[in-house]
Design an enzyme around this catalytic site. Structure first.
Site, mmCIF file in Angstrom:
data_model
loop_
_atom_site.group_PDB
_atom_site.id
_atom_site.type_symbol
_atom_site.label_atom_id
_atom_site.label_comp_id
_atom_site.label_asym_id
_atom_site.label_seq_id
_atom_site.Cartn_x
_atom_site.Cartn_y
_atom_site.Cartn_z
ATOM 1 N N LYS A 1 13.392 46.574 35.548
ATOM 2 C CA LYS A 1 12.594 46.102 36.678
ATOM 3 C C LYS A 1 12.916 46.859 37.966
ATOM 4 C CE LYS A 1 15.389 41.973 37.570
ATOM 5 N NZ LYS A 1 16.549 42.482 36.769
ATOM 6 N N ARG B 1 16.582 34.586 41.540
ATOM 7 C CA ARG B 1 17.227 34.527 40.235
ATOM 8 C C ARG B 1 17.503 33.092 39.819
ATOM 9 N NH1 ARG B 1 19.675 39.929 40.596
ATOM 10 N NH2 ARG B 1 20.354 40.649 38.560
ATOM 11 N N ARG C 1 23.857 53.125 30.648
ATOM 12 C CA ARG C 1 23.514 53.259 32.056
ATOM 13 C C ARG C 1 24.658 53.896 32.841
ATOM 14 N NH1 ARG C 1 19.816 48.653 34.785
ATOM 15 N NH2 ARG C 1 21.652 47.732 35.709
ATOM 16 N N ARG D 1 28.993 51.148 35.726
ATOM 17 C CA ARG D 1 29.317 50.080 36.684
ATOM 18 C C ARG D 1 30.047 48.944 35.979
ATOM 19 N NH1 ARG D 1 23.590 49.086 39.468
ATOM 20 N NH2 ARG D 1 23.891 47.121 38.420
ATOM 21 N N ARG E 1 25.959 38.360 31.708
ATOM 22 C CA ARG E 1 24.756 38.453 32.536
ATOM 23 C C ARG E 1 23.531 37.967 31.772
ATOM 24 N NH1 ARG E 1 24.317 44.256 35.085
ATOM 25 N NH2 ARG E 1 22.834 43.272 36.462
#
Ligand code: AMP
Length: 213
Positions: A13, A88, A127, A160, A171
């Protein structure tokens, strides 16, 4: 035009929000980016947010809502924005809805970028983010020209903390419990749009453009 991007962490997103921002000339407002900038600058807000982010937990609503409302009150957001990573939680969505209501305004589209959990776990491990400018890449889907080096500023890339496998699992749990209910919330308001997030970046973007017009 005011747009909300919904979807699990790693659904893409953020990438889509950037593409929308460029095509439609709307500011891209990412609460995650605002928190990361604060962490980098060593602010009190950054120190507080980091405690939650490193564990894959949500930063408390009180803190998050305040920074978001301050940001969208700025001049460049006058004609709209793309929200990436906010809201969220249902309380965050309610605060935004009420703040806009006071201005006789509302969100136009909530776009859900739909990607199953299995794909997410695979994507997040690949990532990479720049330690300096925060640009994000993917070993497989969006590689840099030189491995391990940021195309934009030449600094080093890292995985990260919040993209590490154990954090990703947290998450996703947090997403299903706290964020997924927003899909019903916006569906009830008649502004929810679903796009398949498993296809290529450009195909996802084409679906979004056909929704936004
Ligand atoms: P993101 O870059 O959007 O994936 O956000 C990274 C992290 O920042 C999240 O895992 C949360 O810890 C925190 N965060 C970002 N946006 C919010 C929000 N709207 N509410 C609570 N925490 C957030």
């Amino acid at each position: 035009m005011k747009i909300i991007m919904l979807g699990a962490p790693g659904a893409g997103k953020g990438t889509q929000a950037k593409m929308i921002s460029e095509k439609y000339g709307l500011p891209h407002v990412s609460t995650g980016d605002i928190f990361r900038a604060n962490i980098k600058n060593g602010t009190e807000l950054g120190m507080e947010a980091k405690k939650y982010m490193d564990q894959g937990q949500l930063v408390p609503d009180e803190l998050t809502v305040k920074i978001l409302l301050d940001r969208v009150a700025q001049e460049d957001c006058k004609n709209g924005y793309v929200l990436d990573g906010f809201p969220r939680t249902i309380p965050q969505a309610e605060v935004l809805e009420n703040a806009l209501k006071e201005l006789n305004d509302n969100v136009d589209f909530a776009i859900n970028v739909d990607v199953p959990d299995e794909n997410i776990i695979n994507r997040m491990g690949g990532r990479r983010a720049c330690v300096n400018c925060g640009a994000t890449y993917h070993l497989q889907y969006a590689p840099t020209k030189v491995e391990g080096i940021c195309d934009k500023c030449g600094n080093e890339l890292i995985l990260r903390d919040d993209d590490k496998p154990e954090t990703v699992k947290n998450r996703l749990d947090v997403y299903h419990k706290q964020t997924q209910p927003l899909i019903d919330f916006y569906n009830e308001r008649g502004i929810l749009k679903e796009v398949d997030g498993t296809v290529s970046m450009n195909e996802v973007f084409n679906s979004i453009v056909s929704i936004l017009g």
